[in-house]
Scaffold this active site. Structure first.
Site, PDB file in Angstrom:
ATOM      1  N   ARG A 151      -0.656   0.651   8.141  1.00 49.03           N
ATOM      2  CA  ARG A 151      -0.472   0.397   6.701  1.00 49.03           C
ATOM      3  C   ARG A 151      -1.214   1.482   5.947  1.00 49.03           C
ATOM      4  NH1 ARG A 151      -0.398  -0.281   1.636  1.00 49.03           N
ATOM      5  NH2 ARG A 151       0.104  -2.281   0.675  1.00 49.03           N
ATOM      6  N   GLU A 159       8.356  -2.983  -3.504  1.00 46.77           N
ATOM      7  CA  GLU A 159       8.755  -3.874  -2.413  1.00 46.77           C
ATOM      8  C   GLU A 159      10.256  -3.874  -2.175  1.00 46.77           C
ATOM      9  OE1 GLU A 159       6.716  -6.160  -0.406  1.00 46.77           O
ATOM     10  OE2 GLU A 159       5.391  -4.551  -1.073  1.00 46.77           O
ATOM     11  N   ARG A 199      -2.156  -4.897  12.393  1.00 43.34           N
ATOM     12  CA  ARG A 199      -1.977  -3.563  11.831  1.00 43.34           C
ATOM     13  C   ARG A 199      -3.334  -2.924  11.611  1.00 43.34           C
ATOM     14  NH1 ARG A 199       1.482  -4.670   6.449  1.00 43.34           N
ATOM     15  NH2 ARG A 199      -0.527  -5.617   6.000  1.00 43.34           N
TER      16      ARG A 199
END
Length: 287
Positions: A151, A159, A199
């Site tokens: 990320r 988005e 992540r």
């Protein structure tokens, strides 16, 4: 005649008495020979053992042993620290965070601010991409559970449609830009933290010509991301926050991307997530 019998009997007795004597002498001779041989063997064995012990206690031997042991441990530590491949984010040791970086090839892009890399420690110098056994998989089945989900730190991209929520304007453009910028390329990621969705959050850099580019910075300049805004959970590299804010200001001034004014009802990614009740944007689940 009586004296003849006596003489004859005495001679036989003497002969009989000499036979055990000779046997005893032979046995004693053999015993002495065996004892002498045993003593010689023991002496030679002791000399060999003494010679070996002396050899092992020589300063040269001790020094060579210490050097060899140290070198072996050093090689193992170097391999474990720099050349051991990390398959997934969950396999990253916490001591690695904010101290080390990951080098890998981007295998997929999931959204405008995240992607997956196949970790290639040591890069081409370690044989990745050209040495047998150092092949980077291309098939999805081979890549399953073998990539690190990254990320991008410090930014928030518009988005896409997720979980029944509509996509934001410029969400698709951000995805396409990031895909064209990093897909299939070698990147270096400075990892800052791991999240609960397997992540790592970090700053990614990619070589473009002779220059190394900060991917987050370039997205901000393109007007396809905003500086990450949140009360907690924000992650920036050293000195990056001010540089990122300056890049966002530049994009606004030049009316780049989402700042072009085409979207009359502009809504930042942060406001969009707040409106839809999404939690920490940096920990939002991405496909």
């Amino acid at each position: 005649m009586t004296w003849l019998k006596l003489w004859s009997s005495s001679t036989k007795d003497d002969a009989k008495s000499t036979e055990p004597s000779r046997t005893t002498e032979a046995i004693e001779s053999v015993t002495q020979t065996i004892d002498a041989a045993t003593t010689s063997i023991q002496r030679e064995t002791n000399q060999v053992l003494h010679s070996n012990v002396t050899a092992f206690t020589q300063p040269q031997t001790i020094l060579a042993t210490v050097v060899l042991t140290t070198a072996s441990l050093g090689i193992f530590r170097f391999y474990k620290t720099y050349l051991r491949r990390i398959p997934q984010a969950v396999n990253i040791n916490p001591s690695f965070l904010r101290r080390r970086s990951l080098v890998g090839r981007v295998t997929s892009v999931g959204d405008g601010d995240n992607f997956r890399i196949y970790h290639t420690p040591g890069g081409r110098l370690a044989g990745w991409g050209w040495f047998p056994g150092r092949r980077i998989p291309l098939d999805r089945k081979e890549l399953k559970d073998q990539t690190i989900h990254v990320r991008l730190a410090g930014i928030d991209a518009p988005e896409l449609a997720h979980f029944g929520r509509p996509a934001q304007p410029y969400g698709q453009e951000a995805l396409e830009w990031l895909t064209s910028y990093v897909m299939g390329r070698r990147v270096r990621v400075y990892v800052y933290k791991a999240d609960q969705y397997s992540r790592v959050v970090g700053s990614a850099y990619v070589w473009k010509g002779l220059w190394r580019r900060d991917v987050s910075m370039q997205m901000l300049k393109a007007g396809l991301a905003t500086v990450y805004e949140a009360k907690s959970g924000v992650e920036f590299g050293k000195g990056d926050e001010q540089k990122y804010r300056k890049a966002e200001w530049w994009a606004k001034t030049k009316r780049k991307g989402m700042w072009s004014g085409k979207n009359k009802n502009f809504e930042s990614p942060r406001d969009y997530k707040s409106r839809h009740g999404v939690g920490n944007p940096q920990n939002e689940v991405k496909p």
